[in-house]
Write a protein that holds these residues in place. Structure first.
Motif, PDB file in Angstrom:
ATOM      1  N   ALA A   1       1.034  20.494  93.714  1.00 49.36           N
ATOM      2  CA  ALA A   1       0.925  19.378  94.658  1.00 49.36           C
ATOM      3  C   ALA A   1       1.231  19.837  96.082  1.00 49.36           C
ATOM      4  O   ALA A   1       2.000  20.791  96.292  1.00 49.36           O
ATOM      5  N   GLY A   2       0.651  19.139  97.060  1.00 52.39           N
ATOM      6  CA  GLY A   2       0.868  19.496  98.445  1.00 52.39           C
ATOM      7  C   GLY A   2       2.316  19.458  98.860  1.00 52.39           C
ATOM      8  O   GLY A   2       2.747  20.218  99.725  1.00 52.39           O
ATOM      9  N   ASP A   3       3.106  18.560  98.237  1.00 56.47           N
ATOM     10  CA  ASP A   3       4.528  18.465  98.549  1.00 56.47           C
ATOM     11  C   ASP A   3       5.395  19.041  97.438  1.00 56.47           C
ATOM     12  O   ASP A   3       6.596  18.780  97.382  1.00 56.47           O
TER      13      ASP A   3
ATOM     14  N   ARG B   1      -2.609  23.194  99.232  1.00 58.71           N
ATOM     15  CA  ARG B   1      -2.806  21.965 100.006  1.00 58.71           C
ATOM     16  C   ARG B   1      -4.225  21.479  99.716  1.00 58.71           C
ATOM     17  O   ARG B   1      -5.168  21.780 100.442  1.00 58.71           O
ATOM     18  N   ASN B   2      -4.380  20.747  98.619  1.00 60.23           N
ATOM     19  CA  ASN B   2      -5.704  20.315  98.173  1.00 60.23           C
ATOM     20  C   ASN B   2      -5.657  18.821  97.854  1.00 60.23           C
ATOM     21  O   ASN B   2      -5.060  18.420  96.842  1.00 60.23           O
ATOM     22  N   PRO B   3      -6.264  17.970  98.690  1.00 59.43           N
ATOM     23  CA  PRO B   3      -6.195  16.518  98.475  1.00 59.43           C
ATOM     24  C   PRO B   3      -6.746  16.078  97.124  1.00 59.43           C
ATOM     25  O   PRO B   3      -6.242  15.109  96.532  1.00 59.43           O
ATOM     26  N   GLU B   4      -7.773  16.754  96.615  1.00 58.48           N
ATOM     27  CA  GLU B   4      -8.339  16.357  95.332  1.00 58.48           C
ATOM     28  C   GLU B   4      -7.343  16.597  94.203  1.00 58.48           C
ATOM     29  O   GLU B   4      -7.180  15.748  93.305  1.00 58.48           O
TER      30      GLU B   4
ATOM     31  N   ASP C   1      -4.077  16.693  94.596  1.00 60.45           N
ATOM     32  CA  ASP C   1      -2.995  15.713  94.801  1.00 60.45           C
ATOM     33  C   ASP C   1      -3.357  14.359  94.211  1.00 60.45           C
ATOM     34  O   ASP C   1      -2.519  13.701  93.561  1.00 60.45           O
ATOM     35  N   ALA C   2      -4.600  13.922  94.415  1.00 61.09           N
ATOM     36  CA  ALA C   2      -5.030  12.618  93.907  1.00 61.09           C
ATOM     37  C   ALA C   2      -5.023  12.598  92.379  1.00 61.09           C
ATOM     38  O   ALA C   2      -4.600  11.613  91.761  1.00 61.09           O
TER      39      ALA C   2
ATOM     40  N   GLU D   1      -7.940  24.152  90.422  1.00 62.28           N
ATOM     41  CA  GLU D   1      -7.118  25.284  90.865  1.00 62.28           C
ATOM     42  C   GLU D   1      -7.692  26.594  90.339  1.00 62.28           C
ATOM     43  O   GLU D   1      -7.885  27.546  91.109  1.00 62.28           O
TER      44      GLU D   1
END
Length: 510
Positions: free
Chosen positions: A426-428, A435-438, A440-441, A465
């Motif tokens: 996850a980004g955090d 740092r991948n929004p897809e 993370d979602a 990934e």
């Protein structure tokens, strides 16, 4: 839905103790007494109950000094009662736990819902920076409804909260709320007695334990970095158990025991540092490593080449997935293409490891280093102690840190990818450079789902990934070896890597 009350995992099978007064030359780990010595590779970084996510700390504390409300059964993988006798889900975000009665902490304080709530809320205090906080992806609050009933409310619905709560080890109310402790007080079958920094930790039996206490009256943990030294201690009886030991030091009899704990050895690249900012460079690193040869020749029975970061028992594992094959020519071509576009592919890289990663890891890291160097990477091996290694593993990363490939041996005994993917992908995430929004979602959606849908979402995140991001370089599915000293019986299980329960160790006649 209330769980069915399950039997508590048997902590100890009674074995008659026979004193062998006529024997000579026996160390403290043999049948000549009831004191055990366990030889480990490294000493705990922390003895605080809220830091047992790290196996280095957990192997001493978990199920020995500290206990949790629930526990994973090592035979079935199911969540079973421990300090909680049962639980029910009141609504999607609320769970109630009925606690075991008659339990006391080692300092005599009664265990009740107020004590449990204070300990769980302490774990979740971000200011305390507990390692176990990683296992809770969103805030929750624990409240005592009465002495025997604990209510836990999560910010978001959590279908696996009883599993997650197994990572909240319960410390006594006297545990400082705003700072870490080095003198843990729990409810377990052994009490913390003494720590000699750099040398040993000693536990003594809790004769007032609520369950079946162990046979040993005390256990002393000592630290020996070299696997051959640990193995030698077990062979001579200086140690009751040596863990882990290397293939080269293993015996051919039943004194050496093999076990798995869903542990995977992989490398993580720093995707925000050149040259790893370019996905072609990350893929080149993957294709440069001949893991079939390295694992087969150097790890032998303690490793199998592997293409993912979680084992097949974890719901984020993708059945049938195969990663990029060893292809140094393709790796060189990728580096040349990235260099032609202005990427500094010759930028120096630290290959970060630690001596206790696993027995024989130094040789494995050296072979990986040679593979990377041979295709054009500029790599330096950086071997650190556990504390310094953790500083490079976990965010926030040092601002002056150059590009790194960090060696990780990660276990997931829970079977659920939420204990692996959020923190690594996850980004955090605390251990993430992705740092991948897809991704993370998908991870956020998976946290709200259950069953097959949850697994499918985690697998989709993993596929992105593995196919597109390539931040990880999976190397091997691991097995471990331990060696028993004379007069000692212990059968390792899937939890041994993080929970070596002293109560399970029997002292026999040899």
């Amino acid at each position: 839905m209330t769980t069915r009350t399950s039997r508590r995992i048997a902590a100890f099978a009674a074995v008659p103790l026979v004193f062998l007064a006529a024997c000579s030359g026996q160390g403290p780990g043999t049948a000549a007494g009831t004191d055990l010595t366990i030889a480990l590779a490294v000493e705990p970084v922390s003895l605080d109950p809220c830091d047992t996510q790290d196996a280095t700390n957990a192997v001493v504390l978990r199920t020995n000094v500290t206990e949790s409300l629930t526990r994973i059964d090592p035979e079935t993988g199911e969540v079973v009662p421990f300090l909680a006798e049962s639980w029910e889900q009141v609504d999607p975000s609320t769970w109630r736990f009925t606690l075991r009665q008659g339990v006391r902490f080692h300092d005599g304080t009664p265990f009740d819902a107020a004590a449990a709530a204070a300990s769980i809320n302490r774990v979740l205090d971000p200011e305390l920076n507990c390692q176990n906080l990683d296992q809770f992806p969103y805030p929750l609050t624990a409240t005592a409804l009465d002495a025997a009933t604990l209510q836990v409310v999560s910010e978001s619905p959590d279908s696996i909260l009883p599993l997650r709560i197994s990572y909240a080890d319960i410390g006594a109310p006297a545990t400082p709320a705003g700072e870490k402790t080095s003198s843990p007080v729990g409810t377990g079958p052994y009490r913390f007695a003494e720590r000699v920094q750099g040398q040993s930790v000693t536990l003594t039996r809790n004769d007032d334990y609520w369950g079946q206490a162990g046979q040993a009256t005390s256990v002393r943990y000592v630290y020996r970095e070299e696997p051959s030294v640990r193995a030698g201690m077990a062979r001579t009886g200086e140690a009751s158990i040596a863990v882990p030991v290397s293939v080269q030091d293993a015996t051919d009899d039943d004194r050496t025991r093999e076990y798995q704990d869903n542990r995977v050895f992989f490398l993580r690249t720093s995707t925000e540092k050149a040259p790893f900012t370019d996905p072609r460079v990350r893929r080149a690193a993957q294709q440069a490593i001949d893991k079939q040869t390295i694992v087969g020749s150097l790890m032998e029975r303690t490793g199998t080449p592997f293409d993912q970061i979680v084992a097949s028992t974890v719901n984020g594992h993708i059945d049938g997935f195969t990663g990029p094959a060893f292809d140094p020519a393709a790796a060189e071509q990728l580096l040349r293409a990235a260099e032609a576009d202005g990427v500094d592919v010759r930028a120096p890289i630290d290959l970060v490891t630690r001596p206790d990663l696993f027995p024989g890891s130094d040789e494995v890291i050296q072979a990986i280093h040679q593979n990377l160097q041979s295709v054009g990477f500029t790599v330096n091996i950086l071997s650190l102690d556990t504390d310094a290694w953790l500083q490079l593993l976990r965010s926030p990363f040092p601002p002056d840190q150059k590009a790194t490939i960090i060696a990780i041996s990660h276990d997931n005994i829970s079977g659920d990818a939420s204990f692996s993917f959020p923190k690594y992908m996850a980004g955090d995430g605390s251990n993430s450079t992705i740092r991948n929004p897809e991704i993370d979602a998908l991870l956020a959606e998976a946290e709200q789902a259950g069953g097959a849908e949850r697994a499918a979402l985690y697998q989709r995140a993993a596929e992105i990934e593995y196919r597109d991001v390539n931040a990880f370089l999976p190397i091997a599915l691991q097995s471990k070896l331990l060696m028993l000293g004379p007069g000692i019986e212990y059968q390792p299980n899937s939890l041994t890597g993080v929970e070596l329960s002293v109560a399970d160790i029997a002292i026999t006649t040899g």
